[in-house]
Write an enzyme that holds these catalytic residues in place. Sequence first.
Site, PDB file in Angstrom:
ATOM      1  N   GLY A 117       2.495   2.136  -7.168  1.00 36.00           N
ATOM      2  CA  GLY A 117       2.393   1.978  -8.621  1.00 36.00           C
ATOM      3  C   GLY A 117       2.659   3.246  -9.402  1.00 36.00           C
ATOM      4  O   GLY A 117       2.373   3.324 -10.590  1.00 36.00           O
ATOM      5  N   LYS A 121      -0.971  -8.795  -6.671  1.00 32.72           N
ATOM      6  CA  LYS A 121      -2.248  -8.179  -7.063  1.00 32.72           C
ATOM      7  C   LYS A 121      -2.953  -9.081  -8.083  1.00 32.72           C
ATOM      8  O   LYS A 121      -2.825 -10.303  -7.994  1.00 32.72           O
ATOM      9  CB  LYS A 121      -2.009  -6.755  -7.555  1.00 32.72           C
ATOM     10  CG  LYS A 121      -1.178  -5.944  -6.544  1.00 32.72           C
ATOM     11  CD  LYS A 121      -1.126  -4.482  -6.788  1.00 32.72           C
ATOM     12  CE  LYS A 121      -0.298  -3.809  -5.712  1.00 32.72           C
ATOM     13  NZ  LYS A 121      -0.251  -2.363  -5.823  1.00 32.72           N
ATOM     14  N   HIS A 162      -5.497  -3.317   2.294  1.00 32.72           N
ATOM     15  CA  HIS A 162      -4.691  -2.683   1.243  1.00 32.72           C
ATOM     16  C   HIS A 162      -5.465  -1.490   0.688  1.00 32.72           C
ATOM     17  O   HIS A 162      -6.697  -1.530   0.579  1.00 32.72           O
ATOM     18  CB  HIS A 162      -4.389  -3.699   0.136  1.00 32.72           C
ATOM     19  CG  HIS A 162      -3.365  -3.190  -0.829  1.00 32.72           C
ATOM     20  ND1 HIS A 162      -3.679  -2.307  -1.834  1.00 32.72           N
ATOM     21  CD2 HIS A 162      -2.030  -3.406  -0.898  1.00 32.72           C
ATOM     22  CE1 HIS A 162      -2.568  -2.012  -2.495  1.00 32.72           C
ATOM     23  NE2 HIS A 162      -1.554  -2.661  -1.951  1.00 32.72           N
ATOM     24  N   ASN A 192       3.347  -8.708  -3.293  1.00 37.27           N
ATOM     25  CA  ASN A 192       1.912  -8.640  -3.546  1.00 37.27           C
ATOM     26  C   ASN A 192       1.724  -8.623  -5.062  1.00 37.27           C
ATOM     27  O   ASN A 192       1.950  -7.606  -5.702  1.00 37.27           O
ATOM     28  CB  ASN A 192       1.333  -7.364  -2.905  1.00 37.27           C
ATOM     29  CG  ASN A 192      -0.153  -7.216  -3.186  1.00 37.27           C
ATOM     30  OD1 ASN A 192      -0.787  -8.106  -3.762  1.00 37.27           O
ATOM     31  ND2 ASN A 192      -0.723  -6.082  -2.796  1.00 37.27           N
ATOM     32  N   SER A 252       6.252   1.547  -4.769  1.00 34.32           N
ATOM     33  CA  SER A 252       7.314   1.716  -5.782  1.00 34.32           C
ATOM     34  C   SER A 252       8.698   1.284  -5.296  1.00 34.32           C
ATOM     35  O   SER A 252       9.704   1.914  -5.647  1.00 34.32           O
ATOM     36  CB  SER A 252       7.336   3.163  -6.305  1.00 34.32           C
ATOM     37  OG  SER A 252       6.116   3.474  -6.943  1.00 34.32           O
ATOM     38  N   GLU A 297       1.912   1.988   3.486  1.00 37.14           N
ATOM     39  CA  GLU A 297       1.957   2.181   2.038  1.00 37.14           C
ATOM     40  C   GLU A 297       1.285   3.510   1.681  1.00 37.14           C
ATOM     41  O   GLU A 297       0.040   3.562   1.556  1.00 37.14           O
ATOM     42  CB  GLU A 297       1.216   1.048   1.328  1.00 37.14           C
ATOM     43  CG  GLU A 297       1.793  -0.327   1.591  1.00 37.14           C
ATOM     44  CD  GLU A 297       1.426  -1.302   0.476  1.00 37.14           C
ATOM     45  OE1 GLU A 297       2.339  -1.960  -0.030  1.00 37.14           O
ATOM     46  OE2 GLU A 297       0.251  -1.389   0.102  1.00 37.14           O
ATOM     47  N   GLU A 337      -5.939  -0.480  -2.192  1.00 33.17           N
ATOM     48  CA  GLU A 337      -6.798  -0.774  -3.349  1.00 33.17           C
ATOM     49  C   GLU A 337      -8.123  -1.381  -2.894  1.00 33.17           C
ATOM     50  O   GLU A 337      -9.166  -1.140  -3.506  1.00 33.17           O
ATOM     51  CB  GLU A 337      -6.046  -1.697  -4.332  1.00 33.17           C
ATOM     52  CG  GLU A 337      -4.979  -0.912  -5.084  1.00 33.17           C
ATOM     53  CD  GLU A 337      -3.737  -1.708  -5.454  1.00 33.17           C
ATOM     54  OE1 GLU A 337      -3.796  -2.943  -5.484  1.00 33.17           O
ATOM     55  OE2 GLU A 337      -2.695  -1.070  -5.697  1.00 33.17           O
TER      56      GLU A 337
END
Length: 255
Positions: free
Chosen positions: A176, A14, A98, A12, A216, A170, A100
């Site tokens: 991140g 992003k 996701h 991904n 991560s 996730e 985000e």
Amino acid sequence: MNEIRKKIVAANWKMNTTVTQGEKLVEDILLHLPGELNCTVIIAPPFTHLPMLVKKVEGTKICSAAQNCHQDKSGAFTGEISVDMLSDLGVNYVIIGHSERRQLFHEDNEIIKLKLDAVLAAGLLPIFCCGEPLDIRESETQNIFVHQQLEESLFHLHKDDFAKVCIAYEPIWAIGTGVTASPEQAQEMHMFIRDKIAIRYNKFVSETTRILYGGSIKADNAKTLFSQDDVDGGLVGGASLNSAGFLDIIRAACG
Ligand code: 13P
């Protein structure tokens, strides 16, 4: 290697790379991709890169994915991309839900459910993301939280449609941050999700559903994570932007 579930490694990207940079990255990955690839590799670049990606990976073992889509077929939704636009390009997968998108763009379980239905109706394959924030993990209610995400966005599907879904767990606190879930934490949640699938559908469906871990992942932790019984690969963010590192993660999944 699990004989029933071939592993998946999905990148991904992003909102990173220009098309030119992305093209170079794909070329580097293709150049060094193991010949005997017994896992599925997926790349999800920004929307602008998809025509380039689809063309580049044609006839290779790499699949393409979008990072999002709109739930409606068409209309006055400035700035949005429909599933028909994606399928017309020849895209294979779409990442849905996701964290985000959930946190920064206020997508709730209901919207994600509609997106999932739209993806399947267009003949595309969904990668459905779930996972809890830090405060939920700290209060040890992550199972309830993730179960609710599954119930409200995913478990309405008929068995035949559900079979096309790949799940990505996730945990938000691991995305991140450099803090990876321990292999035990990942395994525990993946087993929990698989159990819930068995209860909602049946044992065969639960044993054939791929559940990826994301958060991560790096070359040096991938192998241990992927060796857990119920971890069927990974959804990789930051570490997928470097071809050498990403190829090491692919080798960890396919080795
Ligand atoms: P990182 O690998 O950068 O933690 O991101 C994970 C992720 O969000 C993949 O979708």
